[in-house]
Design an enzyme around this catalytic site. Structure first.
Site, PDB file in Angstrom:
ATOM      1  N   HIS A 293      17.744   6.773  48.451  1.00  0.00           N
ATOM      2  CA  HIS A 293      17.142   7.136  49.746  1.00  0.00           C
ATOM      3  C   HIS A 293      15.712   7.666  49.541  1.00  0.00           C
ATOM      4  O   HIS A 293      14.784   7.250  50.239  1.00  0.00           O
ATOM      5  CB  HIS A 293      18.033   8.182  50.425  1.00  0.00           C
ATOM      6  CG  HIS A 293      17.532   8.671  51.747  1.00  0.00           C
ATOM      7  ND1 HIS A 293      18.188   8.446  52.930  1.00  0.00           N
ATOM      8  CD2 HIS A 293      16.434   9.400  52.068  1.00  0.00           C
ATOM      9  CE1 HIS A 293      17.512   9.000  53.922  1.00  0.00           C
ATOM     10  NE2 HIS A 293      16.442   9.593  53.435  1.00  0.00           N
ATOM     11  N   GLU A 294      15.547   8.562  48.586  1.00  0.00           N
ATOM     12  CA  GLU A 294      14.216   9.149  48.349  1.00  0.00           C
ATOM     13  C   GLU A 294      13.250   8.103  47.799  1.00  0.00           C
ATOM     14  O   GLU A 294      12.080   8.088  48.163  1.00  0.00           O
ATOM     15  CB  GLU A 294      14.296  10.346  47.387  1.00  0.00           C
ATOM     16  CG  GLU A 294      15.160  11.511  47.853  1.00  0.00           C
ATOM     17  CD  GLU A 294      14.948  11.924  49.293  1.00  0.00           C
ATOM     18  OE1 GLU A 294      13.820  11.799  49.820  1.00  0.00           O
ATOM     19  OE2 GLU A 294      15.929  12.369  49.913  1.00  0.00           O
TER      20      GLU A 294
ATOM     21  N   GLY B 233      17.534  16.241  49.205  1.00  0.00           N
ATOM     22  CA  GLY B 233      16.449  15.466  48.625  1.00  0.00           C
ATOM     23  C   GLY B 233      15.254  15.495  49.552  1.00  0.00           C
ATOM     24  O   GLY B 233      15.417  15.651  50.772  1.00  0.00           O
TER      25      GLY B 233
ATOM     26  N   CYS C 174      18.599  11.916  57.462  1.00  0.00           N
ATOM     27  CA  CYS C 174      17.280  12.094  56.858  1.00  0.00           C
ATOM     28  C   CYS C 174      16.563  13.234  57.561  1.00  0.00           C
ATOM     29  O   CYS C 174      16.615  13.345  58.782  1.00  0.00           O
ATOM     30  CB  CYS C 174      16.485  10.797  57.010  1.00  0.00           C
ATOM     31  SG  CYS C 174      14.807  10.896  56.388  1.00  0.00           S
ATOM     32  N   LEU C 175      15.892  14.082  56.782  1.00  0.00           N
ATOM     33  CA  LEU C 175      15.159  15.210  57.362  1.00  0.00           C
ATOM     34  C   LEU C 175      14.080  14.744  58.334  1.00  0.00           C
ATOM     35  O   LEU C 175      13.705  15.472  59.246  1.00  0.00           O
ATOM     36  CB  LEU C 175      14.518  16.050  56.248  1.00  0.00           C
ATOM     37  CG  LEU C 175      15.490  16.800  55.329  1.00  0.00           C
ATOM     38  CD1 LEU C 175      14.771  17.305  54.087  1.00  0.00           C
ATOM     39  CD2 LEU C 175      16.160  17.954  56.049  1.00  0.00           C
TER      40      LEU C 175
ATOM     41  N   HIS D 256      11.691   6.214  50.496  1.00  0.00           N
ATOM     42  CA  HIS D 256      10.599   6.931  51.169  1.00  0.00           C
ATOM     43  C   HIS D 256       9.253   6.636  50.493  1.00  0.00           C
ATOM     44  O   HIS D 256       8.224   6.593  51.160  1.00  0.00           O
ATOM     45  CB  HIS D 256      10.840   8.443  51.142  1.00  0.00           C
ATOM     46  CG  HIS D 256      11.719   8.947  52.253  1.00  0.00           C
ATOM     47  ND1 HIS D 256      11.405   8.760  53.586  1.00  0.00           N
ATOM     48  CD2 HIS D 256      12.884   9.638  52.241  1.00  0.00           C
ATOM     49  CE1 HIS D 256      12.352   9.318  54.338  1.00  0.00           C
ATOM     50  NE2 HIS D 256      13.270   9.856  53.547  1.00  0.00           N
TER      51      HIS D 256
ATOM     52  N   GLN E 235       7.331  12.687  53.049  1.00  0.00           N
ATOM     53  CA  GLN E 235       7.976  13.404  54.152  1.00  0.00           C
ATOM     54  C   GLN E 235       7.256  14.698  54.517  1.00  0.00           C
ATOM     55  O   GLN E 235       7.549  15.308  55.544  1.00  0.00           O
ATOM     56  CB  GLN E 235       9.436  13.729  53.802  1.00  0.00           C
ATOM     57  CG  GLN E 235      10.335  12.513  53.800  1.00  0.00           C
ATOM     58  CD  GLN E 235      11.765  12.907  53.513  1.00  0.00           C
ATOM     59  OE1 GLN E 235      12.142  13.070  52.371  1.00  0.00           O
ATOM     60  NE2 GLN E 235      12.564  13.082  54.557  1.00  0.00           N
TER      61      GLN E 235
HETATM   62 NI    NI Z   1      14.966  10.884  54.174  1.00  0.00          NI
END
Ligand code: NI
Length: 193
Positions: free
Chosen positions: A142-143, A51, A100-101, A146, A56
């Site tokens: 989660h997304e 995701g 998380c990225l 963000h 991000q």
């Molecule tokens: Ni994330």
């Protein structure tokens, strides 16, 4: 019109100010926005994510992409695009490890709803709705966070956050004066979000 080739966008790392902003709703779909969504999808796959939300990559708009199944055995790529998403239903509660990225090498257990129902618009400005459980449900939640400037480390017990302080400060240290942190671009293997 000839469409341009999708490109990989640098992921913003913890400390970047865009990650903490509440993203704005999208008013209309434009060719530029469609290109951006393609970039977002490519970037998610290239970083082995499941995701990725627009903030991000430094774009504070309410768009994210999710593909919770592609890295499973014989899983093919089938990205879900959600613009201006809204949750309709939450059911149950479940704890699971997340990454998380934008928070490389940090993994912590987070409590989330077990099942969710979400609606929004896709890249063709059509209304879409999804019912999700397991990783798909977790990725959506989660997304969505963000888009509100919320990171999964905000949702872990205080004590655990204290243990992460040094690591977080290290990540933060590559943020420049404008609040941009393109940090170290990493290749992930844990199904980060
Ligand atoms: Ni994330």
């Amino acid at each position: 019109m000839k469409r341009r080739k999708p490109q990989i966008l640098p992921i913003r790392i913890y400390g970047d100010k865009t990650l903490r902003k509440v993203a704005v709703p999208v008013k209309e779909i434009t060719p530029e926005l469609k290109d951006f969504i393609e970039d977002l999808i490519l970037t998610m796959y290239e970083t082995d994510g499941v995701g990725l939300a627009a903030p991000q990559v430094g774009n504070s708009v309410r768009i994210f992409v999710v593909d919770a199944f592609w890295f499973q055995e014989d899983g093919k790529k089938d990205p879900v695009v959600l613009i201006n998403p809204e949750f309709i239903e939450f059911e149950g509660q479940i704890e699971h490890e997340e990454g998380c990225l934008s928070l490389p090498e940090i993994y912590e257990k987070v409590v989330r709803a077990e099942k969710v129902k979400i609606k929004g618009l896709n890249e063709n400005w059509e209304e879409v709705q999804y019912e999700a459980d397991e990783l798909f449900s977790r990725a959506l939640q989660h997304e969505y966070d963000h888009l509100d400037g919320i990171l999964f480390i905000d949702k872990i017990p205080k004590l655990k956050r204290i243990f992460l302080k040094k690591k977080l400060r290290e990540l933060e240290s590559s943020t420049d004066r404008n609040g941009v942190n393109k940090g170290k671009q990493m290749h992930h293997t844990h199904g980060e979000l």
